[in-house]
Design a protein around this motif. Structure first.
Motif, PDB file in Angstrom:
ATOM      1  N   VAL A  72     -11.254   7.723   0.867  1.00  0.00           N
ATOM      2  CA  VAL A  72     -12.061   7.769  -0.352  1.00  0.00           C
ATOM      3  C   VAL A  72     -12.065   6.390  -0.997  1.00  0.00           C
ATOM      4  O   VAL A  72     -11.002   5.864  -1.367  1.00  0.00           O
ATOM      5  CB  VAL A  72     -11.505   8.801  -1.347  1.00  0.00           C
ATOM      6  CG1 VAL A  72     -12.311   8.775  -2.644  1.00  0.00           C
ATOM      7  CG2 VAL A  72     -11.506  10.195  -0.737  1.00  0.00           C
ATOM      8  N   GLY A  73     -13.240   5.798  -1.132  1.00  0.00           N
ATOM      9  CA  GLY A  73     -13.365   4.500  -1.804  1.00  0.00           C
ATOM     10  C   GLY A  73     -12.363   3.482  -1.298  1.00  0.00           C
ATOM     11  O   GLY A  73     -12.137   3.343  -0.096  1.00  0.00           O
ATOM     12  N   ASN A  74     -11.751   2.764  -2.230  1.00  0.00           N
ATOM     13  CA  ASN A  74     -10.693   1.811  -1.909  1.00  0.00           C
ATOM     14  C   ASN A  74      -9.350   2.358  -2.397  1.00  0.00           C
ATOM     15  O   ASN A  74      -8.585   1.670  -3.081  1.00  0.00           O
ATOM     16  CB  ASN A  74     -10.979   0.446  -2.546  1.00  0.00           C
ATOM     17  CG  ASN A  74     -12.086  -0.302  -1.821  1.00  0.00           C
ATOM     18  OD1 ASN A  74     -12.259  -0.158  -0.618  1.00  0.00           O
ATOM     19  ND2 ASN A  74     -12.852  -1.090  -2.562  1.00  0.00           N
ATOM     20  N   ILE A  75      -9.093   3.620  -2.047  1.00  0.00           N
ATOM     21  CA  ILE A  75      -7.863   4.278  -2.487  1.00  0.00           C
ATOM     22  C   ILE A  75      -6.907   4.402  -1.306  1.00  0.00           C
ATOM     23  O   ILE A  75      -7.273   4.912  -0.238  1.00  0.00           O
ATOM     24  CB  ILE A  75      -8.151   5.669  -3.086  1.00  0.00           C
ATOM     25  CG1 ILE A  75      -9.137   5.555  -4.257  1.00  0.00           C
ATOM     26  CG2 ILE A  75      -6.848   6.321  -3.547  1.00  0.00           C
ATOM     27  CD1 ILE A  75      -9.534   6.889  -4.852  1.00  0.00           C
ATOM     28  N   TRP A  76      -5.678   3.968  -1.521  1.00  0.00           N
ATOM     29  CA  TRP A  76      -4.628   3.977  -0.513  1.00  0.00           C
ATOM     30  C   TRP A  76      -3.474   4.834  -1.008  1.00  0.00           C
ATOM     31  O   TRP A  76      -3.369   5.132  -2.203  1.00  0.00           O
ATOM     32  CB  TRP A  76      -4.132   2.554  -0.248  1.00  0.00           C
ATOM     33  CG  TRP A  76      -5.212   1.543  -0.059  1.00  0.00           C
ATOM     34  CD1 TRP A  76      -5.988   0.963  -1.034  1.00  0.00           C
ATOM     35  CD2 TRP A  76      -5.674   0.998   1.179  1.00  0.00           C
ATOM     36  NE1 TRP A  76      -6.891   0.098  -0.482  1.00  0.00           N
ATOM     37  CE2 TRP A  76      -6.714   0.085   0.875  1.00  0.00           C
ATOM     38  CE3 TRP A  76      -5.293   1.170   2.499  1.00  0.00           C
ATOM     39  CZ2 TRP A  76      -7.381  -0.646   1.851  1.00  0.00           C
ATOM     40  CZ3 TRP A  76      -5.952   0.445   3.486  1.00  0.00           C
ATOM     41  CH2 TRP A  76      -6.982  -0.448   3.163  1.00  0.00           C
ATOM     42  N   ALA A  77      -2.580   5.230  -0.118  1.00  0.00           N
ATOM     43  CA  ALA A  77      -1.412   6.021  -0.518  1.00  0.00           C
ATOM     44  C   ALA A  77      -0.188   5.554   0.260  1.00  0.00           C
ATOM     45  O   ALA A  77      -0.276   5.230   1.450  1.00  0.00           O
ATOM     46  CB  ALA A  77      -1.641   7.508  -0.268  1.00  0.00           C
ATOM     47  N   VAL A  86       0.163  -2.162   2.812  1.00  0.00           N
ATOM     48  CA  VAL A  86      -1.121  -1.958   2.124  1.00  0.00           C
ATOM     49  C   VAL A  86      -1.509  -3.203   1.334  1.00  0.00           C
ATOM     50  O   VAL A  86      -2.674  -3.627   1.351  1.00  0.00           O
ATOM     51  CB  VAL A  86      -1.039  -0.719   1.219  1.00  0.00           C
ATOM     52  CG1 VAL A  86      -2.236  -0.675   0.267  1.00  0.00           C
ATOM     53  CG2 VAL A  86      -0.997   0.548   2.053  1.00  0.00           C
ATOM     54  N   ALA A  87      -0.540  -3.820   0.647  1.00  0.00           N
ATOM     55  CA  ALA A  87      -0.847  -5.028  -0.123  1.00  0.00           C
ATOM     56  C   ALA A  87      -1.395  -6.124   0.793  1.00  0.00           C
ATOM     57  O   ALA A  87      -2.354  -6.831   0.439  1.00  0.00           O
ATOM     58  CB  ALA A  87       0.405  -5.518  -0.844  1.00  0.00           C
TER      59      ALA A  87
END
Length: 461
Positions: free
Chosen positions: A297-302, A323-324
């Motif tokens: 979804v979009g630019n969403i990471w977990a 992720v960074a």
């Protein structure tokens, strides 16, 4: 970049535990403008209610055992009492020093810390109170909580690890529901402090995620210490009064104790934070991602405990950094779950990395796997420490080592080399050629690989 109101950022990180603050620190190091949102304290569960305080208790427990057993080494001492006020003061001092250092580090990287409960309200927006913080990228890192079983309410003498870490007394007796890492570590602490401990585990073994050889050796060690356990049986119910708890199992057995510690694992903290409303896919509460930890979804990471897999602080650190670096365009290598080291910091310790024997046979084939066990009785430093245990190696036949599994006091400190061996796909012959210092427990890893390479030194062919 930040707007005039200071609410627009390159990256918004929701949650400042291990995964969240690691992502924030690395992103800031790479020149990103970062907001770090946290409802409690930066550092999360690991620093304040998990890894650090439990290991402080375990160190105090080791000192209690040393005082009690010193005569074996010719050092005569007596253990007068366990002063939980003093133990907790020591624990809190350790936490406080690390917390202060982390706060200073975050400040030095010019990360904006936002205190409050954050909620995802858009594909690039997190709301805290009446303020919305936007980011070109959002990293979800809301962590986990101590789970219970359906119908089993926490309160009074029924506690989780959260309450166990703040007890101002040593229970005379305790029942621990769950024989995994958390349950085993508290069992070890309380037994060393003088409590009678009984573990109840629904699966067939203690530390059930480990290689079965380690689980069986761990059970023998706990049995020798006088820690009781019931395996392969389910919890039925509990009643409590002013004097303690009465626990019943489905097989008809019952137990009485001062406390019931519920240690059945940790659940993802994803309820009420807006994930599903924004199209994030959840499975049993966990956030589903691809191998690059993107939610789709979009630019969403977990990152961290909300992502299915090992719930370990160092996994969260690695995922946050990963992720960074992706966001900064560095193209880092995806994290391989089996290459993450695992340690149970009990007495004895259990440490492992890579595939168990059973998992290796599933992956490579029943006849394509070779194993070796090296007994620590042949290791000089282990003899000095009076610890028993072994190292088990799992390799592909004529191939690399795919699993390193250890049990014994302090073996957690050896897992660093173990994870290099597994992650760099070393052959036993590669490790056998390395020189390990003598006398160290680390030397046992070298000797185990010598034996697996067909040239044992202090082990029989």
């Amino acid at each position: 970049m930040a707007d005039t109101n200071g609410t627009a950022f390159d990256i918004v990180v929701l949650g400042a535990g291990s995964g969240g603050y690691a992502a924030a620190l690395r992103a800031a190091q790479l020149g990103k403008n970062v907001a770090l949102i946290e409802a409690d304290k930066v550092g999360g569960t690991c620093l304040h209610n998990g890894c650090i305080p439990t290991k402080a208790l375990l160190h105090a427990a080791e000192l209690a055992d040393n005082a009690r057993e010193g005569a074996h080494f010719g050092v005569h001492s007596t253990l007068d009492r366990i002063d939980m006020g003093g133990v907790n003061q020591y624990k809190d001092t350790v936490i406080g020093g690390l917390y202060k250092g982390l706060q200073g580090l975050i400040k030095s990287r010019k990360i904006t810390v936002v205190e409050g409960h954050g909620k995802l309200v858009g594909q690039n927006a997190v709301q805290v109170g009446d303020t919305t913080y936007t980011g070109d990228h959002v990293i979800l890192a809301t962590g986990s909580y101590a789970r219970s079983l359906p119908g089993l309410e926490i309160g009074g003498r029924v506690i989780t690890s959260d309450q166990a870490l703040t007890l101002d007394f040593v229970p005379k007796s305790a029942i621990i529901l769950g024989g995994g890492v958390i349950g085993s570590e508290f069992a070890s602490v309380w037994k060393s402090f003088g409590a009678d401990v009984t573990i109840i585990e629904a699966l067939p073994h203690l530390v059930p995620n480990e290689d079965v050889a380690l689980s069986k050796a761990f059970e023998r060690a706990f049995r020798k210490r006088g820690i009781a356990f019931n395996l392969g049986v389910r919890f039925q119910g509990v009643t409590q009064n002013d004097n303690g708890v009465h626990v019943t199992l489905e097989d008809g057995k019952s137990f009485d104790a001062d406390l019931l510690l519920v240690a059945v694992g940790r659940g993802p903290r994803t309820s009420g934070v807006g994930y599903e409303e924004q199209g994030i896919t959840l499975d049993r509460g966990f956030v589903i991602t691809d191998e690059k930890l993107h939610t789709g979804v979009g630019n969403i990471w977990a990152v961290g405990d909300i992502v299915p897999g090992l719930q370990l602080a160092h996994r969260g650190f690695a995922q946050g950094i990963f992720v960074a670096e992706q966001i900064a365009g560095l193209n880092p290598q995806p994290i391989v779950e089996s290459g993450i080291p695992r340690v149970t910091y009990s007495h004895p310790e259990v440490a492992s990395v890579g595939l168990t024997e059973a998992a290796a046979k599933e992956v490579h084939g029943e006849d394509a796997v070779e194993t070796l066990e090296y007994n620590l009785a042949g290791n000089g430093k282990s003899k000095i420490l009076d610890t028993q245990g072994f190292i088990k190696l799992v390799r592909q036949k004529d191939g690399p080592v795919v699993g390193v599994h250890m049990i014994g006091d302090r073996v957690g400190e050896l897992i660093g080399e173990g994870q290099l061996i597994v992650n760099w796909e070393a052959y036993p012959e590669d490790v056998a050629s390395l020189i390990h210092a003598h006398p160290t427990q680390n030397e046992a890893l070298g000797e185990a690989h010598l034996a697996l390479a067909g040239k044992p030194l202090h082990a029989h062919n």
